[in-house]
Design an enzyme around this catalytic site. Structure first.
Site, PDB file in Angstrom:
ATOM      1  N   GLY A 159      36.749  -4.157  39.713  1.00 23.35           N
ATOM      2  CA  GLY A 159      36.569  -5.121  38.636  1.00 23.35           C
ATOM      3  C   GLY A 159      36.646  -6.535  39.162  1.00 23.35           C
ATOM      4  N   PHE A 204      38.981 -15.740  38.683  1.00 21.46           N
ATOM      5  CA  PHE A 204      39.389 -16.170  40.019  1.00 21.46           C
ATOM      6  C   PHE A 204      39.692 -15.003  40.947  1.00 21.46           C
ATOM      7  CE2 PHE A 204      40.769 -19.495  37.046  1.00 21.46           C
ATOM      8  CZ  PHE A 204      40.088 -20.583  37.557  1.00 21.46           C
ATOM      9  N   ASP A 207      52.676  -9.377  27.162  1.00 21.46           N
ATOM     10  CA  ASP A 207      51.245  -9.067  27.050  1.00 21.46           C
ATOM     11  C   ASP A 207      51.015  -7.559  27.062  1.00 21.46           C
ATOM     12  OD1 ASP A 207      48.619  -9.803  26.655  1.00 21.46           O
ATOM     13  OD2 ASP A 207      48.179 -10.097  28.779  1.00 21.46           O
TER      14      ASP A 207
END
Length: 445
Positions: A109, A113, A226
């Site tokens: 993937g 950055f 998260d």
């Protein structure tokens, strides 16, 4: 043009072509075989696999060899095809300075950055790993601080349900985060594939997430901030087809067979669970923080209202994940981010009929105790682990009075609520707001 020049030009063309041809077109290297030019009846040059000149006296003997010898020769050619394919594949992989022992195998993937690769350890100590390669030369000081914070937190973490940090390497232009490889990938595509999870599989997943959160909260003083299906990875488990398939529920037309559930092993090909991505994590212990961060669809009310918050934000996110596992779509979703944040701030969700009709009352009750707006009244990790649905106890459960009346009733589908995940494909997330971060790079305070 002389015949020799024609031969040389053809050889040069062949060399150039071999750099881009697939491995099936490559001539394997075998010690007794080589590429030799010949002339066909039309006078055109061609290439063929022929025996070397020194093997001419052996042609008669080779013709009388046993079939087993021929099979061995064919297998030898196949093996060398594989070797050639690996060599070509290596040439296709980019070369990064300072990687040392790590050999890139496959790209998994990419991000703004970074690129993520599957790699192997040339020293064979760790086998295959995942390497997150970050272009540090493109980052500002805040983004670099975020990476260093993530690495520092992961260095102090060691739990079977958390992706392990193996190494961190820096070069002049790149940073390399070497991580444990979870070959199953993210959980979100599995929800899409299966439409929703059974209660057994949902419990199998969320309990392992809870064990990781318990470790972070109680042992490391870390709030993840998260938790969402994209940050929950898994290791594959053996799949056993269902012996007695259950009757189809609404929306099950395209649902794949989840298979037989095995306690402690899982089902649907989903085995051990590991949470990942500590880029937004923070060590707070029993203090509170006010940094806005997270993914909107799974963000707690205290964050969207810009209030001080603590570990309870992870419990809210777990409630959102459990809701999504059980029915196939998230509890809070809207095309308008303003309406979405209002729903979250008010805790406005509903157990939609008919999608929740087949889900047990204890499961609904547990979700209701996690999706409580007031963090002081929301379940903590200890209360979560002691709930009867988690403990498989027969105790009576009740829905919390803290959730809006709307959530206590089976509601009808409205236009503001999402379709199951498989019908909504926006940036690999349930709906657009879910993939939108409030703040992609939090401050380091």
């Amino acid at each position: 043009m002389t015949k020799m020049q024609s031969i040389n030009n053809l050889i040069q063309q062949r060399k150039e072509t071999r750099l881009v041809e697939s491995h099936n077109d490559l001539v394997p290297y075998v010690s007794t075989i080589h590429a030799k030019h010949s002339t066909d009846p039309t006078g055109e040059l061609s290439f063929a696999i022929t025996a070397t000149d020194t093997d001419e006296p052996k042609k008669a003997q080779a013709a009388t060899q046993e079939p087993s010898n021929q099979i061995r020769q064919e297998r030898s050619v196949e093996v060398n095809h594989s070797v050639a394919a690996e060599i070509v594949h290596r040439f296709k992989m980019p070369q990064y300075p300072g990687l040392g022992r790590w050999v890139l195998v496959e790209k998994l993937g990419s991000g703004a950055f970074s690129n993520v690769y599957r790699a192997r350890d040339s020293r064979t100590e760790f086998g295959e790993v995942a390497i997150k390669i970050l272009r540090s030369f493109q980052m500002d000081s805040y983004q670099r601080a975020k990476i260093l914070n993530e690495v520092q937190i992961m260095r102090n973490i060691d739990h079977p349900n958390i992706v392990k940090l193996i190494d961190f390497v820096e070069s002049q232009q790149f940073c390399y985060i070497i991580l444990e490889l979870c070959t199953g990938g993210e959980l979100l595509p599995q929800i899409v594939r299966l439409t929703y999870f059974s209660e057994d599989l949902s419990k199998h997943v969320i309990v392992q997430v809870a064990k990781a959160i318990e470790y972070l909260h109680e042992t490391s003083g870390v709030v993840h901030r998260d938790i969402k299906p994209e940050n929950i990875l898994f290791l594959p488990a053996p799949f056993t087809p269902s012996k007695n398939p259950k009757p189809q529920q609404p929306g099950d037309e395209d649902k794949e067979d989840e298979g037989e559930f095995t306690s402690n092993f899982g089902s649907g090909g989903i085995g051990e669970i590991k949470i990942a991505d500590f880029g937004l994590s923070k060590v707070i212990w029993d203090t509170r923080t006010g940094t806005p961060c997270g993914t909107v669809g799974y963000t707690a009310p205290e964050i969207v209202k810009d209030e001080q918050y603590s570990k309870g934000v992870d419990m809210w996110a777990m409630g959102c994940v459990l809701y999504t596992l059980l029915c196939g779509f998230p509890p809070f979703c809207d095309e308008s981010i303003q309406i979405l944040t209002k729903k979250i701030a008010c805790g406005q969700f509903i157990f939609l009929s008919p999608w929740w009709d087949h889900i047990s009352k204890p499961a609904r009750d547990l979700v209701s105790h996690l999706l409580v707006v007031d963090p002081k009244k929301r379940y903590n990790i200890k209360e979560f682990m002691e709930h009867p649905w988690i403990c498989r106890a027969d105790e009576e459960t009740i829905i919390t009075a803290e959730v809006p009346l709307l959530a206590q009733l089976h509601g009808q589908m409205s236009q503001t609520y999402p379709q199951p995940l498989k019908d909504v494909v926006v940036d690999q997330a349930p709906c657009q707001p879910v993939s939108a971060h409030i703040l992609s790079v939090p401050s380091t305070s």
